[in-house]
Design a protein around this motif. Structure first.
Motif, mmCIF file in Angstrom:
data_model
loop_
_atom_site.group_PDB
_atom_site.id
_atom_site.type_symbol
_atom_site.label_atom_id
_atom_site.label_comp_id
_atom_site.label_asym_id
_atom_site.label_seq_id
_atom_site.Cartn_x
_atom_site.Cartn_y
_atom_site.Cartn_z
ATOM 1 N N PRO A 191 0.843 -1.200 0.000
ATOM 2 C CA PRO A 191 0.000 0.000 0.000
ATOM 3 C C PRO A 191 0.878 1.250 0.000
ATOM 4 C CG PRO A 191 -0.572 -1.479 1.814
ATOM 5 C CD PRO A 191 0.667 -2.022 1.164
ATOM 6 N N THR A 192 0.408 2.290 -0.604
ATOM 7 C CA THR A 192 1.144 3.548 -0.643
ATOM 8 C C THR A 192 1.178 4.152 0.757
ATOM 9 O OG1 THR A 192 0.379 3.911 -2.879
ATOM 10 C CG2 THR A 192 1.252 5.814 -1.718
ATOM 11 N N HIS A 193 2.363 4.578 1.173
ATOM 12 C CA HIS A 193 2.499 5.217 2.481
ATOM 13 C C HIS A 193 2.115 6.688 2.358
ATOM 14 C CE1 HIS A 193 3.950 6.556 6.308
ATOM 15 N NE2 HIS A 193 4.720 7.425 5.709
ATOM 16 N N ARG A 194 1.336 7.169 3.316
ATOM 17 C CA ARG A 194 0.964 8.590 3.353
ATOM 18 C C ARG A 194 1.587 9.222 4.589
ATOM 19 N NH1 ARG A 194 -3.338 6.060 1.096
ATOM 20 N NH2 ARG A 194 -4.178 6.999 -0.787
ATOM 21 N N ARG A 195 2.254 10.330 4.405
ATOM 22 C CA ARG A 195 2.897 11.025 5.525
ATOM 23 C C ARG A 195 1.899 11.512 6.560
ATOM 24 N NH1 ARG A 195 8.493 13.425 4.118
ATOM 25 N NH2 ARG A 195 9.045 12.145 2.348
ATOM 26 N N THR A 196 0.632 11.545 6.209
ATOM 27 C CA THR A 196 -0.396 11.992 7.153
ATOM 28 C C THR A 196 -0.948 10.858 8.004
ATOM 29 O OG1 THR A 196 -2.092 11.715 5.458
ATOM 30 C CG2 THR A 196 -1.095 13.907 5.677
ATOM 31 N N ASP A 197 -0.497 9.633 7.772
ATOM 32 C CA ASP A 197 -0.975 8.490 8.540
ATOM 33 C C ASP A 197 -0.667 8.716 10.021
ATOM 34 O OD1 ASP A 197 -0.209 5.767 9.904
ATOM 35 O OD2 ASP A 197 -1.590 5.268 8.271
ATOM 36 N N PRO A 198 -1.680 8.637 10.917
ATOM 37 C CA PRO A 198 -1.443 8.904 12.344
ATOM 38 C C PRO A 198 -0.395 7.977 12.971
ATOM 39 C CG PRO A 198 -3.795 8.796 11.893
ATOM 40 C CD PRO A 198 -3.094 8.379 10.634
ATOM 41 N N ALA A 199 -0.385 6.714 12.582
ATOM 42 C CA ALA A 199 0.600 5.788 13.143
ATOM 43 C C ALA A 199 2.000 6.152 12.673
ATOM 44 C CB ALA A 199 0.254 4.353 12.765
ATOM 45 N N GLY A 200 2.147 6.472 11.407
ATOM 46 C CA GLY A 200 3.457 6.863 10.892
ATOM 47 C C GLY A 200 3.976 8.121 11.558
ATOM 48 N N HIS B 40 -1.874 -4.037 13.779
ATOM 49 C CA HIS B 40 -1.714 -2.664 13.304
ATOM 50 C C HIS B 40 -0.654 -1.876 14.070
ATOM 51 C CE1 HIS B 40 -5.138 -2.924 10.665
ATOM 52 N NE2 HIS B 40 -5.889 -3.358 11.654
ATOM 53 N N ALA B 41 -0.032 -0.954 13.364
ATOM 54 C CA ALA B 41 0.933 -0.045 13.983
ATOM 55 C C ALA B 41 0.203 0.837 14.993
ATOM 56 C CB ALA B 41 1.583 0.823 12.913
ATOM 57 N N PRO B 42 0.818 1.091 16.141
ATOM 58 C CA PRO B 42 0.177 1.950 17.142
ATOM 59 C C PRO B 42 0.222 3.417 16.737
ATOM 60 C CG PRO B 42 2.357 1.324 17.883
ATOM 61 C CD PRO B 42 2.120 0.609 16.576
ATOM 62 N N ASP B 43 -0.652 4.186 17.343
ATOM 63 C CA ASP B 43 -0.604 5.637 17.176
ATOM 64 C C ASP B 43 -0.784 6.256 18.558
ATOM 65 O OD1 ASP B 43 -3.383 5.685 17.766
ATOM 66 O OD2 ASP B 43 -3.892 5.551 15.644
ATOM 67 N N GLU B 44 -0.949 7.559 18.629
ATOM 68 C CA GLU B 44 -1.002 8.241 19.932
ATOM 69 C C GLU B 44 -2.188 7.827 20.787
ATOM 70 O OE1 GLU B 44 -3.141 12.371 18.503
ATOM 71 O OE2 GLU B 44 -0.958 12.251 18.579
ATOM 72 N N SER B 45 -3.211 7.238 20.192
ATOM 73 C CA SER B 45 -4.396 6.845 20.958
ATOM 74 C C SER B 45 -4.245 5.485 21.640
ATOM 75 C CB SER B 45 -5.624 6.809 20.044
ATOM 76 O OG SER B 45 -5.521 5.725 19.131
#
Length: 160
Positions: free
Chosen positions: A8-17, A137-142
């Motif tokens: 899948p294309t990576h988006r710099r706006t992805d919260p986990a990224g 899934h990769a974690p994010d701030e939540s």
């Protein structure tokens, strides 16, 4: 011959990224790696520590279940709902845990890495082989990362 990427294309706006690289000195380098289809080298010890669990240890603990769905269920039942990486060689599971967990981890046959280490991290959207990918899934701030208790529950309560 160059084959098109099936990732899948990576988006710099992805919260986990964004969360994964938020403590990096040069976060754009990780995003560039992900956009090029490579894993990114992320520093350990700021946002998370890592516990590497050998594949055989995990699968033997859950009565020889080897299919991805069964392994995912075992992680979830232990309270680990996000942040598990499977490397390209599929020889261990890398569990992202709370910072400072590595300092007190001492379970034989496993490896904990804290501050000063690096981890090859796939882009947050990479959820399938071939290559390194996120089993969960990769974690994010939540997300509240698991600690030693959850990892011990997964591998049969081995004492620290």
């Amino acid at each position: 011959m160059i084959y098109p990427s099936t990732r899948p294309t990576h988006r710099r706006t992805d919260p986990a990224g964004r969360w994964l690289v938020s403590r990096e000195v040069h976060p754009h380098l990780a995003h560039e790696d992900w956009e090029a289809g490579r894993t990114a080298s992320i520093r350990i010890g700021f946002r998370f520590d890592v516990i590497h669990l050998p594949t055989l240890l995990v699968e033997e603990t859950i009565q020889g279940i080897r299919d991805p769905a069964g392994v995912k269920d075992a992680f979830r039942k232990a309270g680990i709902t996000r942040g598990v990486i499977v490397p390209r060689r599929y020889d261990h599971y890398s569990v992202l845990v709370r910072p400072d967990t590595a300092r007190y981890w001492d379970v034989q046959g496993t490896e904990a890495v804290g501050a000063g280490g690096y981890l090859a991290v796939p882009a947050p959207g990479w959820r399938d082989a071939p290559g390194a990918h996120w089993l969960l899934h990769a974690p994010d701030e939540s997300v509240d990362l698991p600690g030693a208790e959850e990892v011990r529950a997964l591998i049969g309560g081995q004492p620290l």
